[in-house]
Design a protein around this motif. Structure first.
Motif, PDB file in Angstrom:
ATOM      1  N   PRO A 414      38.120  42.302  40.826  1.00  0.00           N
ATOM      2  CA  PRO A 414      38.981  41.322  40.167  1.00  0.00           C
ATOM      3  C   PRO A 414      39.196  40.081  41.032  1.00  0.00           C
ATOM      4  N   LYS A 431      35.676  36.261  43.398  1.00  0.00           N
ATOM      5  CA  LYS A 431      35.418  36.399  41.963  1.00  0.00           C
ATOM      6  C   LYS A 431      34.099  37.143  41.810  1.00  0.00           C
ATOM      7  N   THR A 466      38.631  30.760  36.778  1.00  0.00           N
ATOM      8  CA  THR A 466      39.308  32.046  36.913  1.00  0.00           C
ATOM      9  C   THR A 466      40.714  31.830  37.420  1.00  0.00           C
ATOM     10  N   GLU A 469      44.523  37.263  40.085  1.00  0.00           N
ATOM     11  CA  GLU A 469      45.479  38.275  39.659  1.00  0.00           C
ATOM     12  C   GLU A 469      46.482  38.600  40.750  1.00  0.00           C
ATOM     13  N   ARG A 762      41.855  43.195  47.004  1.00  0.00           N
ATOM     14  CA  ARG A 762      41.116  44.007  46.033  1.00  0.00           C
ATOM     15  C   ARG A 762      41.373  45.504  46.256  1.00  0.00           C
TER      16      ARG A 762
END
Length: 774
Positions: A414, A431, A466, A469, A762
């Protein structure tokens, strides 16, 4: 007869093959499709090439040997801005053969396009030839470029990368430039910054208050100003430089005074490789770096007896050298002095100036004149800095020419944004299977730097389509990058500074770990609230254990001791049981008061920093007592060794604590103080000191191996910019059978930790993050 003709036609087709070739990497917006088109025509092949979501798709048919040569040339002759990560080939049944020619169709609109923006690239030889041709229409034109060179990242406002979405949108192409832009056979096919004197950007030369000077030729007049000792602000690709004649000591001193840069070395720009060789010793790797499309500043070993101003790099045996990377620079170095000081246009610690009006305001009182142009800069971008060390050219500062080219990762995942540290700040957006490092942002010490950081964070996510997150920041609560992350209203994660160093190097090498991490720098906030910086961590991006640290020592005055390094020397001698009386560090103002605070254990903080150890030793041996710029004492201590290391070192030891090993440096400090009192030179002390460090870290690595069985060792942190320590330690570790991983694509300093933060993030999103066991 008709039957024979048909049989002949079928026979001709049967000798042809058709292949589908998918190319991934930086292959969009870099002249790759016209390159493929020209190559196919040269080899008499048919088919097409078009952009696709993952890169470029080619279908090509012809004789097998021609197709083989085509595939070989895709890699060996690709445009300089292209970066090929993979090529996949599939055969297509001969029944579909029979296309009449090779074309570039419109890109497919049915799928989302992957956007990879090329970095800015130095002017190519073909464009330099255009500039030098009196009969050509771009003769002496300062904004000449093609698909193989010129500005890219710094002119992009938003995606897709088309002229209307760049700062070239205000310059309408003239008929001649439009023909070039539309012709696949021309090297300016779809070159978005394409321009000429009739339709492109123009120069203007202004005085110190912004009044345009009436001159016949701006470049000639600018060269005359430089030759006369003036300070010139020059608008380049990613921002303004401040330039002076590098042979004029008075001009260089005046620049230092006005810019507020006391002793930190300046870089120089030279006319060509021959001029660089006259100044420095240049290895083949360094020559390749100088002349590369990225055109970074290369830190070179300076020759003795240079005719340059002594105050360019005082007390430093290296000189930062770069070649002209834009047509403007190339022309200016042929009109003015052969060697120019070229330093970022800003006042000390402020961001690089990029806008004309901003330049006139912020550089008032610094520049005597301004050489500007009317092409706006969308993204300010400093010069990159590299150094040849331990068998590779390694990035010291990753910026123009490199950003935002991706670093390939071992795994996909992600989107996460790493925000970096407080010094040498740079962001990293991961990404998919790639990490996009931002340009160097600098030290986050003022509001202007904070605004620049915020702008880069938004732009990075925008151009790569993007939204992160998770925002990952340093655990230090007072860092501006931490504050920024916490103010965004998104999920955040704080990670330990040295864990990010370890994870960054592992990610760069696509090594999943775990590994023994020697992470050595000036300062990083520890999980116990103290200042770390001489750490041995064992782990990977998900989890690390603090296996060992340098013996903690007091920093009298906290951050004040980073500049007044004599304070560090007094603190570390005091903790080691050594009286400083008779040593130069004891003769500094307020030394008696500092010793009294040390006795009372008031006003000090604890540190295991290896960077501060260098500071302390530099002051104890009388080499430097106050650092005018970050790392100055450490640099001068390394240089005092003259590139040599002693056969034997000073004493050291190890002590087992409940949660980690301590690497005891107090025996070494006692030995150094005794050596100084016995009359040892700083050269002798430096050579023995470096040998001691190699001994300490080699032995602690052996101890970590015996406990874990790991044979992979990571070297990360700003201390590993020290060539003598790094090369000697790496050789010793490798000779003992260890696999040594060092940074090359990203800086080993804090300029690279955002990559480590992002990959740790991540692991957090996967639910596998456990942090650092103290």
């Amino acid at each position: 007869m008709a039957e024979n003709e048909a049989r002949g036609a079928l026979s001709g087709l049967s000798q042809r093959e058709r292949r589908r070739i998918e190319v991934r990497g930086i292959v969009q917006g870099v002249g790759f499709r016209p390159f493929v088109w020209r190559l196919a025509h040269q080899l008499d092949l048919a088919g097409f090439v078009r952009n696709a979501s993952s890169g470029v798709v080619i279908e090509v048919e012809g004789k097998p040997d021609a197709l083989d040569r085509f595939e070989t040339a895709l890699r060996s002759e690709a445009p300089p801005l292209a970066r090929i990560d993979s090529i996949d080939r599939h055969s297509i049944p001969p029944s579909v053969c029979g296309e009449p020619g090779f074309i570039i169709p419109e890109s497919s609109g049915g799928e989302a396009m992957q956007t990879l923006i090329s970095p800015d690239i130095a002017t190519c030889p073909a464009c330099l030839a255009d500039i030098a041709d009196p009969a050509g229409r771009r003769y002496r034109y300062a904004f000449t470029n093609c698909t193989d060179c010129g500005p890219r990242y710094t002119i992009v406002e938003r995606i897709p990368y088309d002229r209307p979405f760049t700062t070239m949108k205000r310059f309408e192409l003239c008929p001649d430039c439009q023909r070039e832009y539309n012709d696949p056979g021309d090297r300016r096919f779809h070159a978005q910054p394409n321009a000429c004197p009739a339709c492109g950007p123009k120069l203007e030369l202004c005085d110190a208050v912004g009044v345009r000077l009436a001159v016949g030729d701006e470049i000639t007049a600018a060269g005359e100003l430089l030759a006369g000792g003036k300070i010139l602000a020059i608008k380049g690709i990613g921002g303004f430089h401040l330039a002076v004649d590098a042979s004029n000591e008075a001009a260089v001193r005046r620049l230092r005074s006005r810019k507020g840069r006391e002793e930190k070395p300046f870089a120089v720009m030279v006319r060509d490789l021959a001029a660089a060789r006259a100044l420095c010793d240049i290895s083949p790797e360094e020559k390749a770096a100088l002349a590369s499309p990225q055109a970074p500043i290369v830190l070179l070993r300076a020759r003795q007896g240079l005719s340059l101003a002594p105050s360019i790099a005082p007390g430093n045996d290296r000189l930062g050298v770069m070649l002209p990377y834009s047509p403007l620079h190339w022309l200016l170095l042929r009109e003015g002095p052969k060697v120019l000081v070229m330093t970022s246009a800003n006042f000390s610690e402020e961001p690089l100036v990029a806008d004309n009006a901003e330049a006139l305001e912020r550089l008032a009182g610094i520049a005597d004149a301004f050489l500007m142009h009317d092409r706006p800069i969308a993204r300010r971008c400093d010069d990159s800095v590299v150094m040849s060390m331990a068998g590779a050219v390694r990035l010291i500062r990753r910026s123009r020419g490199y950003a935002p080219a991706p670093v390939r990762l071992a795994e996909s995942g992600p989107p996460v944004l790493g925000t970096g540290g407080e010094l040498k700040s740079a962001l990293c957006l991961v990404k998919g299977g790639e990490a996009f490092m931002s340009q160097h942002i600098g030290d986050m010490k003022n509001y202007e730097a904070y605004r620049h950081f915020d702008d880069v964070a938004a732009h990075l996510q925008r151009i790569f389509q993007t939204e992160a997150e998770l925002l990952v920041h340093d655990q230090h609560p007072a860092y501006m990058t931490t504050r920024w992350a916490l103010e965004q209203g998104k999920p955040t994660l704080g990670v330990q500074h040295h864990h990010a160093h370890l994870a960054s190097c592992l990610a760069e090498h696509q090594h999943s770990g775990p590994a023994i991490g020697l992470t050595l720098d000036g300062a990083g906030y520890g999980t116990d609230g103290t200042v770390w910086g001489g750490e041995v961590l064992i782990g990977d991006a998900a989890r690390a254990m603090r296996f060992a640290s340098l013996e903690p020592m007091p920093l009298p005055g906290g951050d004040v001791a980073v500049r007044q390094v004599w304070r560090t020397a007094l603190g570390w001698l005091h903790r080691s049981g050594v009286s400083p009386e008779g040593l130069e560090c004891f003769r500094q103002p307020q030394s008696a008061q500092v010793l009294e605070l040390l006795r009372k254990e008031v006003g000090t903080s604890e540190s295991s920093s290896c960077g501060r150890l260098f500071d302390a030793v530099a002051s104890i041996c009388g080499l430097r007592h106050e650092a005018r710029y970050e790392g100055q004492a450490a640099i001068e201590l390394m240089q005092a060794a003259g590139g040599r290391i002693a056969e034997a070192g000073y004493r050291f030891g190890f002590e087992r604590k409940p949660n980690r090993w301590l690497m005891l440096i107090s025996p070494m400090l006692r030995d150094i103080a005794a050596a100084v009192r016995a009359g040892a030179s700083s050269t002798e002390i430096s050579r023995h000191f470096h040998r001691t460090l190699v001994g300490i870290f080699s032995e602690i690595t052996r101890m970590a191996y015996l406990e874990t069985g790991l044979k992979t060792v990571v070297l990360s942190g700003g201390v590993f910019q020290n060539q003598l320590l790094t090369e000697t330690l790496a050789r010793e570790l490798e000779s003992n059978g260890y696999q040594v991983l060092m940074h090359a694509q990203v800086p080993t300093s804090d300029g690279g930790i955002s990559l480590g933060q992002a990959v740790i993030g991540r692991e957090f999103l996967r639910g596998s993050y456990r942090g650092v066991d103290n």
